[in-house]
Motif scaffolding. Structure first.
Motif: not given
Length: 266
Positions: A182, A184, A260
């Motif tokens: 995943t 982030e 990010d």
């Protein structure tokens, strides 16, 4: 359900699999002393964690509603360790109407409001805040939208729900697939329309965006010879969300940009 006017047809203390409605009081001209039926399923087997899964907070996002309904249909109490409470259409009026928000606009003394954000003292109006105020660990996911069902998003939603149940030792027989990882992200901000017209997006969800880059146009067919308004991004990152509807007016969000949360591994 102490401290609320909402009543439940389901006994949450009972073992086994039970379904019914949460009755949200709703007294209007056409139906005095009535209630809004919010579908609920409780699956309980012995001791263990209690997990609440809700979908349909935004009524026009359907993958979550289908994924939670599939869990309700397929799981039996013997499959679980603990209790699973499922609300596939938590904002029932919105889900029934296929709208993002509830179409009910009556001036009522009570409304079922979920609050989010902040800690125990937060008064924000979403589900996250309600959970935080009660010390409940909560995870939110935006799934789909645009009034359609996307097979890939539905598959990811169902895999995610099963993986959460497995991680909590509530679904011991499940064998999760390989995690894909995943990314982030932190939201940097939204890009808003300042004029009315038709929005032409030039970025798809997941595409990189740089500061000052042209990300869309707003056309004005009512003055067909007018040049479209050029929309540039004040943020750098990726397109996290994109407006589904072409028509925009001043104040509408067209794109949301995120970056990010931590440096990405090379």
């Amino acid at each position: 359900m102490a401290g609320t006017l909402i009543t439940s047809e389901v006994d949450f203390e009972a073992s086994g699999k039970h379904s019914g409605f949460l009755r949200v009081p709703h007294s209007v001209h056409r139906s005095a002393y009535g209630w809004i039926p919010v579908p609920v399923v409780s699956i309980k087997n012995g001791d263990g964690p209690t997990l609440l899964i809700m979908a349909g907070n935004h009524g026009d996002e359907y993958e979550g509603q289908i994924a939670v309904s599939n869990l309700a249909r397929k799981l039996e109490h013997a499959d679980l360790s603990g209790q699973l409470i499922l609300l596939p259409m938590v904002n029932f009026p919105a889900a029934q109407a296929g709208l993002r928000t509830s179409p009910i606009e009556d001036d009522l003394p009570y409304a079922w409001v979920f609050k989010s954000g902040g800690g125990r003292t937060s008064t924000a109006h979403t589900a996250m805040s309600a959970a935080n105020r009660n010390g409940v660990i909560n995870v939110m996911a935006e799934l789909g939208g645009d009034g359609e069902v996307t097979p890939d998003i539905l598959l990811r939603a169902e895999h995610g729900l099963h993986r959460v149940l497995h991680a909590l030792d509530m679904l011991p027989s499940y064998r999760p697939d390989t995690a894909q990882g995943t990314r982030e992200l932190n939201v940097q901000g939204s890009i808003f329309a300042y004029t009315a017209g038709l929005f032409e997006p030039l970025k798809s969800i997941g595409e990189e965006v740089s500061i000052g880059e042209v990300v869309g146009r707003i056309h004005h067919p009512d003055t067909a010879q007018s040049e479209p308004e050029i929309i540039t991004s004040p943020h750098e990152g990726i397109a996290l969300c994109r407006r589904a509807m072409a028509q925009v007016v001043c104040g509408d969000a067209m794109l949301q940009i995120a970056s990010d949360a931590r440096p990405r591994a090379v």
